[in-house]
Design a protein around this motif. Structure first.
Motif, short mmCIF file in Angstrom:
data_model
loop_
_atom_site.label_atom_id
_atom_site.label_comp_id
_atom_site.label_asym_id
_atom_site.label_seq_id
_atom_site.Cartn_x
_atom_site.Cartn_y
_atom_site.Cartn_z
N SER A 7 0.85 -1.19 0.00
CA SER A 7 0.00 0.00 0.00
C SER A 7 0.88 1.23 0.00
O SER A 7 1.49 1.57 1.00
CB SER A 7 -0.91 -0.02 1.22
N LYS A 8 0.95 1.85 -1.17
CA LYS A 8 1.76 3.06 -1.28
C LYS A 8 0.85 4.24 -0.99
O LYS A 8 -0.04 4.55 -1.75
CB LYS A 8 2.34 3.18 -2.69
N LYS A 9 1.11 4.86 0.14
CA LYS A 9 0.25 5.99 0.50
C LYS A 9 0.63 7.20 -0.34
O LYS A 9 1.82 7.50 -0.48
CB LYS A 9 0.42 6.30 1.97
N PRO A 10 -0.35 7.89 -0.88
CA PRO A 10 -0.01 9.09 -1.65
C PRO A 10 0.55 10.17 -0.73
O PRO A 10 0.13 10.30 0.42
CB PRO A 10 -1.35 9.51 -2.26
N THR A 11 1.53 10.91 -1.23
CA THR A 11 2.10 12.01 -0.46
C THR A 11 1.08 13.15 -0.40
O THR A 11 0.14 13.16 -1.20
CB THR A 11 3.38 12.53 -1.13
N PRO A 12 1.27 14.11 0.52
CA PRO A 12 0.30 15.22 0.60
C PRO A 12 0.13 15.94 -0.74
O PRO A 12 -0.98 16.30 -1.10
CB PRO A 12 0.91 16.14 1.65
N SER A 13 1.26 16.14 -1.47
CA SER A 13 1.13 16.87 -2.74
C SER A 13 0.35 16.02 -3.76
O SER A 13 -0.43 16.54 -4.55
CB SER A 13 2.50 17.27 -3.27
N GLN A 14 0.57 14.70 -3.72
CA GLN A 14 -0.19 13.83 -4.62
C GLN A 14 -1.67 13.89 -4.28
O GLN A 14 -2.52 13.96 -5.16
CB GLN A 14 0.30 12.39 -4.51
N LYS A 15 -1.94 13.89 -2.97
CA LYS A 15 -3.35 13.96 -2.55
C LYS A 15 -4.00 15.25 -3.03
O LYS A 15 -5.11 15.23 -3.54
CB LYS A 15 -3.41 13.91 -1.01
N ALA A 16 -3.25 16.36 -2.87
CA ALA A 16 -3.80 17.66 -3.27
C ALA A 16 -4.07 17.64 -4.78
O ALA A 16 -5.11 18.12 -5.25
CB ALA A 16 -2.82 18.76 -2.92
N TYR A 17 -3.12 17.05 -5.52
CA TYR A 17 -3.31 17.01 -6.97
C TYR A 17 -4.50 16.13 -7.34
O TYR A 17 -5.33 16.50 -8.18
CB TYR A 17 -2.07 16.50 -7.70
N GLN A 18 -4.59 14.98 -6.71
CA GLN A 18 -5.68 14.06 -7.06
C GLN A 18 -7.04 14.68 -6.79
O GLN A 18 -8.02 14.37 -7.48
CB GLN A 18 -5.50 12.74 -6.30
N LYS A 19 -7.08 15.58 -5.79
CA LYS A 19 -8.34 16.28 -5.51
C LYS A 19 -8.71 17.19 -6.69
O LYS A 19 -9.85 17.19 -7.16
CB LYS A 19 -8.15 17.13 -4.24
N ILE A 20 -7.69 17.92 -7.19
CA ILE A 20 -7.94 18.80 -8.34
C ILE A 20 -8.33 17.96 -9.56
O ILE A 20 -9.29 18.26 -10.27
CB ILE A 20 -6.66 19.63 -8.67
N ALA A 21 -7.58 16.87 -9.77
CA ALA A 21 -7.81 16.05 -10.96
C ALA A 21 -9.20 15.44 -10.96
O ALA A 21 -9.88 15.42 -11.98
CB ALA A 21 -6.75 14.95 -11.05
N SER A 22 -9.63 14.97 -9.80
CA SER A 22 -10.94 14.29 -9.78
C SER A 22 -12.06 15.29 -10.02
O SER A 22 -13.13 14.93 -10.51
CB SER A 22 -11.13 13.54 -8.47
N LYS A 23 -11.80 16.57 -9.70
CA LYS A 23 -12.81 17.60 -9.95
C LYS A 23 -13.08 17.75 -11.45
O LYS A 23 -14.20 17.98 -11.88
CB LYS A 23 -12.28 18.91 -9.38
N HIS A 24 -12.01 17.61 -12.26
CA HIS A 24 -12.15 17.81 -13.71
C HIS A 24 -12.46 16.53 -14.46
O HIS A 24 -12.72 16.56 -15.65
CB HIS A 24 -10.87 18.42 -14.28
N GLU A 25 -12.37 15.43 -13.77
CA GLU A 25 -12.60 14.16 -14.44
C GLU A 25 -14.06 14.04 -14.86
O GLU A 25 -14.95 14.28 -14.07
CB GLU A 25 -12.22 13.03 -13.48
N ILE A 26 -14.26 13.65 -16.12
CA ILE A 26 -15.64 13.43 -16.57
C ILE A 26 -16.03 12.05 -16.08
O ILE A 26 -15.40 11.06 -16.43
CB ILE A 26 -15.74 13.50 -18.11
N LYS A 27 -17.04 12.02 -15.22
CA LYS A 27 -17.43 10.74 -14.61
C LYS A 27 -18.14 9.85 -15.63
O LYS A 27 -18.80 10.34 -16.55
CB LYS A 27 -18.35 11.00 -13.42
N ARG A 28 -18.00 8.55 -15.44
CA ARG A 28 -18.74 7.62 -16.28
C ARG A 28 -20.23 7.80 -16.00
O ARG A 28 -20.63 7.85 -14.85
CB ARG A 28 -18.38 6.18 -15.90
N PRO A 29 -21.04 7.89 -17.05
CA PRO A 29 -22.48 8.02 -16.81
C PRO A 29 -23.07 6.68 -16.39
O PRO A 29 -23.70 5.98 -17.18
CB PRO A 29 -23.02 8.48 -18.18
#
Lengths: 152, 338
Positions: free
Chosen positions: A4-26
């Motif tokens: 289990s590779k825990k994401p670093t804080p900066s990775q977490k922050a980025y993933q938050k931004i990225a998931s906001k723009h991700e077009i979700k599967r309908p």
């Protein structure tokens, strides 16, 4: 197995931004389409089955095999004609779950690896996608058979 | 010359004197038809396999670039090229028939600018007179390598991108007519821990932003120095994320001047989900559309930032995240007019 590779804080922050723009599967619409198309495929299967019983010398019990064979034939034909994948993009699980999806998985892999020869290409790769279905199918059947033998 | 941490500036102004861009049948229905030199109507390109088809695309692009540069292939000293397949075999086979001394590169979809940056550096250092930089991708060959069989009816999510069937090549020389290469910034691998191979744009966006930021810092430039910053290929999602990252970093990039090759190649109605991708996409758009627009005077300064997702089908199955890279090359119109 998987560390289990825990994401670093900066990775977490980025993933938050990225998931906001991700077009979700309908998911809702995909489920609805899968339900309708899957149902239509099964209805087609029922029609074929009734046809075999009505026009040929088959019974309720024996019509199953030629029906499945017909559906597999049609799925392979449409795979070869290059239509099935486009249909699959629309229908999703609707064409993947019925027996047609299994046929498509095998036929597409066979076509794809034709260039590597019949033995190491077609034969070896035909079960590339479908093989796991068989493994888990046989294994589940084995477990269920044991349960049945022990309990009933 | 090294400028800042990881940017080269090319004071002798290497020039792209000839380009070749070849596409497949799906690209022929796309948006940038006028910027291609030729198309194949058949996905197999008249060959027996997708891999051979990709080789032919690259060969044709290279031959076209050499022809337009008005040189012969014997004049070209080196070739920098790559593709996305295992062991970049299509490129090796193409280089076999071209018989030009060859450096094979793998930078996934960033290969195009990796090749161009190295070519410009060697020309600038007088290590050669003519160098060919090229990269290619083939939709079906890449699907076969990285995803499912071409005819398999899997449903692609809206985040996925369509690998372009295209190849782009450029001949770089120390003098001549064409856009000049003024600088290049080499990216390092950035990995923000994303694992979904159907969302490459999301994985690659931080690499693009990192390289652009480094480029601007190294050369002490403002983003508006460029008429266009072109990424290739972040798609819809990667572009939207990048814009937000720039805002967070206080880098003032105007939205309309920040475009993506993956969003330019195809028409809106073509079913490509989040946009185009592939080593051939950024190469085809840069060596076609961008070079033509610089030559025609529509654009003066363009920063092309090619982004690559350096995953393999095995690393993805082993639940590894997607390491990404971006290389930037700046192209400018020659002063005094062409």
């Amino acid at each position: 197995m998987e560390k289990s590779k825990k994401p670093t804080p900066s990775q977490k922050a980025y993933q938050k931004i990225a998931s906001k723009h991700e077009i979700k599967r309908p998911v809702g619409i995909n489920c609805l389409k899968a339900f309708i198309i899957g149902g239509l495929v099964c209805t087609l299967g029922q029609l074929i089955s009734n046809g075999y019983i009505y026009f040929f010398d088959f019974t309720d019990k024996t019509a199953g095999d030629p029906t499945v064979a017909t559906l597999i034939f049609l799925a392979c034909l449409f795979t070869g004609l290059g239509i099935y994948d486009k249909f699959g993009q629309f229908a999703g699980a609707g064409t993947a779950v019925p027996v047609t999806g299994f046929a498509n998985a095998m036929a597409s892999a066979a076509i794809e690896h034709r260039t590597e020869g019949f033995v190491l290409g077609v034969a070896a790769n035909m079960f590339k996608l479908a093989g796991s279905v068989i493994v888990f199918g046989v294994f589940s059947a084995f477990i269920i058979a044991i349960i049945k033998t022990l309990l009933f | 010359m090294l400028e800042g941490k990881r940017t080269w500036t090319f004071e002798s102004n290497p020039v792209i004197i000839g380009t070749g861009v070849i596409g497949g049948p799906f690209e022929k229905k796309g948006e940038l038809v006028n910027h291609f030199d030729a198309f194949y109507d058949d996905l197999m390109c008249g060959e027996n396999s997708f891999e051979q088809a990709q080789k032919v695309l690259l060969e044709d692009a290279c031959k076209e670039a050499i022809k337009k540069a008005n040189v012969t292939k014997e004049d070209i000293q080196f070739m920098f090229a790559g593709d996305l397949l295992n062991q970049i075999t299509s490129t090796s086979f193409a280089s076999r028939s071209l018989a030009i001394p060859f450096f094979g590169l793998f930078g996934a979809c960033a290969t195009s600018m990796e090749a161009l940056a190295l070519s410009a550096f060697i020309i600038n250092a007088k290590g050669a007179d003519y160098i060919l930089a090229a990269s290619s991708s083939h939709n079906a060959a890449v699907e076969k390598t990285f995803r499912y069989p071409t005819e398999y009816g899997a449903q692609k999510p809206p985040t996925s991108q369509w690998t372009a069937t295209a190849a782009g090549a450029g001949v770089v020389c120390s003098s001549g007519v064409g856009p000049i290469i003024t600088s290049a910034t080499i990216g390092h691998v950035v990995d923000e821990g994303l694992k979904d191979p159907f969302n490459m744009g999301g994985a690659m966006a931080p690499a693009a932003v990192d390289t652009i930021k480094a480029h601007l810092e190294d050369l002490k430039l403002e983003p508006d120095y460029y008429d266009l910053i072109l990424t290739g290929d972040l798609g819809k999602i990667g572009r939207a994320i990048s814009l937000e990252l720039f805002e967070n970093e206080n880098i003032a990039i105007k939205e309309e001047l920040f475009q993506d090759a993956g969003l330019m190649l195809y028409k809106k109605e073509q079913p490509v989900q989040s946009g185009a991708s592939g080593a051939g996409c950024s190469a085809a758009v840069t060596f076609g559309n961008i070079v033509n627009r610089i030559n025609s005077g529509e654009l003066n300064r363009v920063l092309v930032v090619a982004t690559g997702a350096l995953l393999s089908p095995i690393t993805y199955q082993q639940h590894e995240s997607i390491p990404c890279i971006a290389h930037a090359v700046s192209l400018e119109k020659q002063k005094g007019g062409n």
